[in-house]
Motif scaffolding. Sequence first.
Motif, PDB file in Angstrom:
ATOM      1  N   SER A 136      -6.146   4.496  13.179  1.00 36.91           N
ATOM      2  CA  SER A 136      -4.944   4.322  12.972  1.00 36.91           C
ATOM      3  C   SER A 136      -4.396   4.602  14.288  1.00 36.91           C
ATOM      4  O   SER A 136      -4.185   5.605  14.673  1.00 36.91           O
TER       5      SER A 136
ATOM      6  N   THR B 178       1.789  -2.439   8.899  1.00 39.35           N
ATOM      7  CA  THR B 178       2.642  -2.506   7.871  1.00 39.35           C
ATOM      8  C   THR B 178       2.180  -1.280   7.049  1.00 39.35           C
ATOM      9  O   THR B 178       3.025  -0.666   6.331  1.00 39.35           O
ATOM     10  N   LEU B 179       0.917  -1.008   6.999  1.00 41.88           N
ATOM     11  CA  LEU B 179       0.374   0.394   6.363  1.00 41.88           C
ATOM     12  C   LEU B 179       1.141   1.540   7.110  1.00 41.88           C
ATOM     13  O   LEU B 179       1.530   2.513   6.332  1.00 41.88           O
TER      14      LEU B 179
ATOM     15  N   GLN C 116       3.788   1.622   8.599  1.00 40.73           N
ATOM     16  CA  GLN C 116       5.098   1.948   8.495  1.00 40.73           C
ATOM     17  C   GLN C 116       5.638   2.227   6.868  1.00 40.73           C
ATOM     18  O   GLN C 116       6.552   2.899   6.730  1.00 40.73           O
ATOM     19  N   SER C 117       4.667   2.038   6.213  1.00 42.18           N
ATOM     20  CA  SER C 117       4.948   2.565   4.688  1.00 42.18           C
ATOM     21  C   SER C 117       4.680   3.804   4.413  1.00 42.18           C
ATOM     22  O   SER C 117       5.039   4.360   3.623  1.00 42.18           O
ATOM     23  N   LEU C 118       4.170   4.468   5.547  1.00 38.43           N
ATOM     24  CA  LEU C 118       3.788   6.122   5.570  1.00 38.43           C
ATOM     25  C   LEU C 118       4.604   6.439   6.639  1.00 38.43           C
ATOM     26  O   LEU C 118       4.154   7.205   7.528  1.00 38.43           O
ATOM     27  N   SER C 119       5.985   6.463   6.348  1.00 32.95           N
ATOM     28  CA  SER C 119       7.044   7.018   7.441  1.00 32.95           C
ATOM     29  C   SER C 119       6.652   6.433   8.745  1.00 32.95           C
ATOM     30  O   SER C 119       7.206   7.441   9.911  1.00 32.95           O
ATOM     31  N   ASN C 120       6.079   5.502   9.126  1.00 30.74           N
ATOM     32  CA  ASN C 120       5.733   4.985  10.411  1.00 30.74           C
ATOM     33  C   ASN C 120       5.238   5.963  11.081  1.00 30.74           C
ATOM     34  O   ASN C 120       5.335   6.037  12.715  1.00 30.74           O
TER      35      ASN C 120
ATOM     36  N   ASN D  56      -0.055   9.949   9.556  1.00 31.24           N
ATOM     37  CA  ASN D  56      -0.231   9.908   7.893  1.00 31.24           C
ATOM     38  C   ASN D  56      -1.217   9.256   7.378  1.00 31.24           C
ATOM     39  O   ASN D  56      -2.010   9.535   6.221  1.00 31.24           O
TER      40      ASN D  56
ATOM     41  N   THR E  44       3.495  -6.944  16.135  1.00 27.09           N
ATOM     42  CA  THR E  44       3.598  -7.328  14.721  1.00 27.09           C
ATOM     43  C   THR E  44       3.177  -9.054  14.498  1.00 27.09           C
ATOM     44  O   THR E  44       2.080  -9.211  14.057  1.00 27.09           O
TER      45      THR E  44
END
Length: 494
Positions: free
Chosen positions: A260, A315-316, A318-322, A326, A465
Amino acid sequence: MSGTLNDRSRTILSSGCSRRALLRAGLLGAAGTLLAACSNSPSGQPAAAPPSGATSAPAAAATQSAQQAPASSGGNVDITFITTQTSDADVKIYQQLADTFHQENPNITVKISPTDGTNYDQKLLTYIQANTLPDIVQTSDNFAKPFKDAGITQNMIPFAQKTSFPYQDFDPTFLNLGMIDGELHMLPKQGDVIIPYVNLRMAQEGGVKVPTDFDPAKDPNGWTWDDFMAMCKHLTVDANGKRGDEPGFDKDNVAIYGASMSIDQWYTYVPKVVAEGGTFVSDDLSKSTLTSPQGVAAFKQLTDPIKDGYWAPLTLIQSLSNQSGNVFAAGRAAIAPLQRLWATTLRASLTDDFDVIHFPKGSAKRVTGMGTFGFALSAKTKHPDEAWSFLSWMYGEEGMRILTASYAAVPAQKRFYQSSFWRDLPPPPHNNAVFVDAFSYGITPPRLPFYSTGEFRQSVTDGMTAITLGKATPEEVVANVDQVLNKYLQQSKA
């Protein structure tokens, strides 16, 4: 100070504040968030304007180890200390520092004032006008000169010399971030460097030998980007149990990502450009040099793994507080390049064992991002000696023991690099030497105030992106980012 990215004294951008706007408007007009070198803005509630102190008295001299003798005074003194680190954990650490110091110096009370980092510069100007500017202020490289020019901070070298405080023991890279026109306007709180964290359970299950014993000083050409990517591919597992380097791997149905990575953050893409042999801006900061084969190669190497399913998609993240960390903390990725402060979160949330390793070498060199933030003596303090007494104590061994005990910081002073009080903390992580050994190849970007905000930041995020979604090529995105960068550089010269 040289303008090239290869100069380790170039500065980290820990704020979204526009330097040009600050200088033109006397520190007004830009939203700045003080961040630790690569760290993320903590949440918290704004505090009221800090109160000013009472009477003044001299502080006792510090020894060469920066351990303060009790600060004598003719009366009780309150010292105000403002920080934009507002999480409960951070505030607790600062309060412990204040309480411990007070026990040793009963006449000095340090009052911790956590405040939201939004429009932090404007808050300090308001405090100046109200005559309530704190005695000690949090600052960063990006604020060091504007704060000096606005009369918010003062030169701390005379205080260091008077008390024999070894300020030159700070790593030169971090120390230079606070040096303005030969004056010291920031004491670096810690040394932050981005290094890969590895989930050891996942590595063991994949039969991967994690290179925790690798030493770039002994093998400068070892542990390469290709090695790193091979490990990422093998540690990637799809929903059917196929690994990323096995036939039949389903990149559209991934259960565990090999890594990540926050590819749109400066501390990832700037070092990557340099690692491939490129540069970002000219030495005089007048024009972008990003459009080059090396720049394109860097953007391609950062986006191909996401397209191929080996790295977590933006996108993943960003979905976890960017926050890429995380994804790792949730057990969705086997590797994540992070700084030391993530060890605290991971120890609390990740049930698997983990460790840290050196950053891999690019085509040209081994490079990673690093930086710091720090504190400074207010130019308006009514109690400079007492305030300095606390600062020098905080940066001494007793203070650093408290700051590092939570696993969230690495000392920026060379005399503490080998100190057992942080290196021998119970694992994980195990390989703590990497946190200071990696300083040798860490870089900080030029003093350009728009890496973390505005059109430039958005052009990088949108461009990365678009590449990962197949809607743009690395060549197209690099050309656009180059154009936006040149526009800002021209505006900065105006």
